[in-house]
Design a protein around this motif. Structure first.
Motif, PDB file in Angstrom:
ATOM      1  N   ALA A   1       0.815  -1.215   0.000  1.00  0.00           N
ATOM      2  CA  ALA A   1       0.000   0.000   0.000  1.00  0.00           C
ATOM      3  C   ALA A   1       0.851   1.269   0.000  1.00  0.00           C
ATOM      4  CB  ALA A   1      -0.933   0.004   1.209  1.00  0.00           C
ATOM      5  N   MET A   2       2.126   1.125   0.347  1.00  0.00           N
ATOM      6  CA  MET A   2       3.039   2.268   0.417  1.00  0.00           C
ATOM      7  C   MET A   2       3.932   2.377  -0.812  1.00  0.00           C
ATOM      8  SD  MET A   2       2.300   3.575   3.455  1.00  0.00           S
ATOM      9  CE  MET A   2       0.593   3.003   3.313  1.00  0.00           C
ATOM     10  N   LEU A   3       3.676   1.568  -1.831  1.00  0.00           N
ATOM     11  CA  LEU A   3       4.546   1.555  -3.014  1.00  0.00           C
ATOM     12  C   LEU A   3       4.674   2.938  -3.654  1.00  0.00           C
ATOM     13  CD1 LEU A   3       3.976  -1.753  -5.027  1.00  0.00           C
ATOM     14  CD2 LEU A   3       6.160  -0.729  -4.351  1.00  0.00           C
ATOM     15  N   GLY A   4       3.580   3.671  -3.708  1.00  0.00           N
ATOM     16  CA  GLY A   4       3.637   4.998  -4.301  1.00  0.00           C
ATOM     17  C   GLY A   4       4.605   5.917  -3.569  1.00  0.00           C
ATOM     18  N   LEU A   5       4.613   5.824  -2.254  1.00  0.00           N
ATOM     19  CA  LEU A   5       5.535   6.623  -1.447  1.00  0.00           C
ATOM     20  C   LEU A   5       6.972   6.216  -1.711  1.00  0.00           C
ATOM     21  CD1 LEU A   5       3.518   6.254   1.869  1.00  0.00           C
ATOM     22  CD2 LEU A   5       3.676   8.357   0.545  1.00  0.00           C
ATOM     23  N   ASN A   6       7.234   4.915  -1.706  1.00  0.00           N
ATOM     24  CA  ASN A   6       8.591   4.419  -1.913  1.00  0.00           C
ATOM     25  C   ASN A   6       9.100   4.732  -3.313  1.00  0.00           C
ATOM     26  OD1 ASN A   6       9.059   3.260   0.674  1.00  0.00           O
ATOM     27  ND2 ASN A   6       7.738   1.547   0.131  1.00  0.00           N
ATOM     28  N   VAL A   7       8.248   4.555  -4.314  1.00  0.00           N
ATOM     29  CA  VAL A   7       8.652   4.841  -5.689  1.00  0.00           C
ATOM     30  C   VAL A   7       8.926   6.336  -5.862  1.00  0.00           C
ATOM     31  CG1 VAL A   7       7.862   4.890  -8.092  1.00  0.00           C
ATOM     32  CG2 VAL A   7       7.517   2.838  -6.705  1.00  0.00           C
ATOM     33  N   THR A   8       8.087   7.167  -5.255  1.00  0.00           N
ATOM     34  CA  THR A   8       8.296   8.614  -5.348  1.00  0.00           C
ATOM     35  C   THR A   8       9.644   9.016  -4.758  1.00  0.00           C
ATOM     36  OG1 THR A   8       5.917   9.078  -5.251  1.00  0.00           O
ATOM     37  CG2 THR A   8       7.420  10.875  -4.682  1.00  0.00           C
ATOM     38  N   ASN A   9       9.952   8.481  -3.584  1.00  0.00           N
ATOM     39  CA  ASN A   9      11.199   8.860  -2.912  1.00  0.00           C
ATOM     40  C   ASN A   9      12.432   8.328  -3.618  1.00  0.00           C
ATOM     41  OD1 ASN A   9       9.730  10.159  -0.938  1.00  0.00           O
ATOM     42  ND2 ASN A   9       9.817   8.453   0.506  1.00  0.00           N
ATOM     43  N   MET A  10      12.427   7.042  -3.939  1.00  0.00           N
ATOM     44  CA  MET A  10      13.648   6.379  -4.393  1.00  0.00           C
ATOM     45  C   MET A  10      13.803   6.310  -5.907  1.00  0.00           C
ATOM     46  SD  MET A  10      14.086   3.345  -1.567  1.00  0.00           S
ATOM     47  CE  MET A  10      12.364   2.981  -1.236  1.00  0.00           C
ATOM     48  N   ALA A  11      12.686   6.202  -6.632  1.00  0.00           N
ATOM     49  CA  ALA A  11      12.785   6.092  -8.082  1.00  0.00           C
ATOM     50  C   ALA A  11      12.608   7.432  -8.776  1.00  0.00           C
ATOM     51  CB  ALA A  11      11.740   5.097  -8.613  1.00  0.00           C
ATOM     52  N   VAL A  12      11.805   8.312  -8.208  1.00  0.00           N
ATOM     53  CA  VAL A  12      11.527   9.598  -8.851  1.00  0.00           C
ATOM     54  C   VAL A  12      12.421  10.695  -8.278  1.00  0.00           C
ATOM     55  CG1 VAL A  12       9.782  11.338  -9.365  1.00  0.00           C
ATOM     56  CG2 VAL A  12       9.146   8.920  -9.312  1.00  0.00           C
ATOM     57  N   LEU A  13      12.284  10.954  -6.986  1.00  0.00           N
ATOM     58  CA  LEU A  13      12.997  12.064  -6.368  1.00  0.00           C
ATOM     59  C   LEU A  13      14.510  11.849  -6.394  1.00  0.00           C
ATOM     60  CD1 LEU A  13      12.532  14.748  -4.941  1.00  0.00           C
ATOM     61  CD2 LEU A  13      12.334  13.507  -2.779  1.00  0.00           C
ATOM     62  N   ALA A  14      14.966  10.690  -5.964  1.00  0.00           N
ATOM     63  CA  ALA A  14      16.410  10.434  -5.897  1.00  0.00           C
ATOM     64  C   ALA A  14      17.050  10.485  -7.279  1.00  0.00           C
ATOM     65  CB  ALA A  14      16.678   9.079  -5.242  1.00  0.00           C
ATOM     66  N   VAL A  15      16.412   9.863  -8.267  1.00  0.00           N
ATOM     67  CA  VAL A  15      16.984   9.846  -9.615  1.00  0.00           C
ATOM     68  C   VAL A  15      16.973  11.237 -10.233  1.00  0.00           C
ATOM     69  CG1 VAL A  15      16.723   8.941 -11.960  1.00  0.00           C
ATOM     70  CG2 VAL A  15      16.436   7.418 -10.000  1.00  0.00           C
ATOM     71  N   ALA A  16      15.890  11.982 -10.038  1.00  0.00           N
ATOM     72  CA  ALA A  16      15.793  13.328 -10.614  1.00  0.00           C
ATOM     73  C   ALA A  16      16.863  14.250 -10.038  1.00  0.00           C
ATOM     74  CB  ALA A  16      14.402  13.908 -10.357  1.00  0.00           C
ATOM     75  N   VAL A  17      17.013  14.243  -8.726  1.00  0.00           N
ATOM     76  CA  VAL A  17      18.030  15.090  -8.089  1.00  0.00           C
ATOM     77  C   VAL A  17      19.424  14.673  -8.536  1.00  0.00           C
ATOM     78  CG1 VAL A  17      19.104  15.657  -5.874  1.00  0.00           C
ATOM     79  CG2 VAL A  17      16.617  15.698  -6.101  1.00  0.00           C
ATOM     80  N   ALA A  18      19.664  13.363  -8.578  1.00  0.00           N
ATOM     81  CA  ALA A  18      20.976  12.869  -8.995  1.00  0.00           C
ATOM     82  C   ALA A  18      21.307  13.309 -10.411  1.00  0.00           C
ATOM     83  CB  ALA A  18      21.021  11.349  -8.886  1.00  0.00           C
ATOM     84  N   TYR A  19      20.346  13.172 -11.321  1.00  0.00           N
ATOM     85  CA  TYR A  19      20.641  13.499 -12.711  1.00  0.00           C
ATOM     86  C   TYR A  19      20.836  14.999 -12.913  1.00  0.00           C
ATOM     87  CZ  TYR A  19      20.820  12.938 -17.739  1.00  0.00           C
ATOM     88  OH  TYR A  19      21.251  12.943 -19.045  1.00  0.00           O
TER      89      TYR A  19
END
Length: 238
Positions: free
Chosen positions: A110-128
């Motif tokens: 149920a928390m997948l959206g939160l985890n994906v936002t933090n680790m797949a979206v936010l982390a990758v965007a900031v890194a790039y």
């Protein structure tokens, strides 16, 4: 006892906030699929599989933060961004998170959206974004590439941790002790140290690949230097 390992478990954040970030994550992944198709080629497709497997392995290493069952772990956002780009990189991490939640119970479904936002979206965007900036101002040498990878990895880990703090502020339900400022401070400091470890791993991995096959490093292919390359660089890295 609930466990939070940057993978947020069910019950940590309330349903409405989790649902809202689920929509954000789905929208971001839809864009990632559309844009990622343009990047996929004979080099990127197998590299994406290797990156996903590597990230899956390093995310299994958890480091305790609180005594109340809370820990942090390596993310791999900067590594994915450098090797396969932001769109495919985000998709790689999202796939890893889905498998971990559904198969290994690491992070609540149920928390997948939160985890994906933090680790797949936010982390990758900031890194790039940091990678794009640093590769324009630093020399494309072994040292320049290593510094770029290290800084991008370190900052992306801390930013992802702060993403959780924001989500907890919006709809936290579990008692993590103390106030929001104390939570933010603990998460920032602990993930700063985790980020240092991730930065070293990311820098070592990217430089090793670049020395052997610089054409396999997406960032070197896609991001043009601010000035023409000189004899000091060979294939973008020396």
């Amino acid at each position: 006892m609930e466990t939070l390992a940057m993978h947020i478990s069910n019950g940590i954040i309330d349903g409405p906030v989790a649902a809202a970030f689920g929509v954000v994550a789905l929208a971001a992944m839809a864009v990632g699929v559309r844009r990622g198709r343009q990047d996929l080629d004979d080099r990127l497709a197998p590299m994406a599989g290797l990156v996903a497997a590597f990230i899956f392995a390093v995310q299994m290493l958890n480091f305790p933060i609180f005594t109340a069952g809370i820990s942090g772990h390596l993310l791999g956002g900067a590594l994915a961004a450098m090797l396969v780009g932001p769109w495919v990189g985000a998709l790689c991490i999202a796939v890893v998170l889905v498998v971990q939640a559904l198969v290994f119970g690491d992070g609540g479904v149920a928390m997948l959206g939160l985890n994906v936002t933090n680790m797949a979206v936010l982390a990758v965007a900031v890194a790039y974004l940091l990678i794009a900036l640093l590769l324009r101002v630093l020399p494309r040498s072994t040292t320049g590439l290593a510094v770029t990878a290290f800084v991008a990895a370190l900052v992306s880990v801390v930013v992802a941790a702060m993403g959780f703090v924001l989500q907890y502020w919006l709809g936290g339900t579990a008692d993590l002790g103390g106030n929001l400022a104390a939570l933010a401070g603990t998460m920032a400091v602990s993930h700063l140290f985790i980020g240092i470890g991730e930065g070293l791993i990311t820098a070592t991995t990217v430089v090793t690949v670049a020395k052997v096959r610089p054409d396999l490093v997406y960032a070197l292919r896609a991001l043009k230097p601010a000035a023409p390359a000189t004899d000091a660089t060979v294939g973008g890295v020396r």
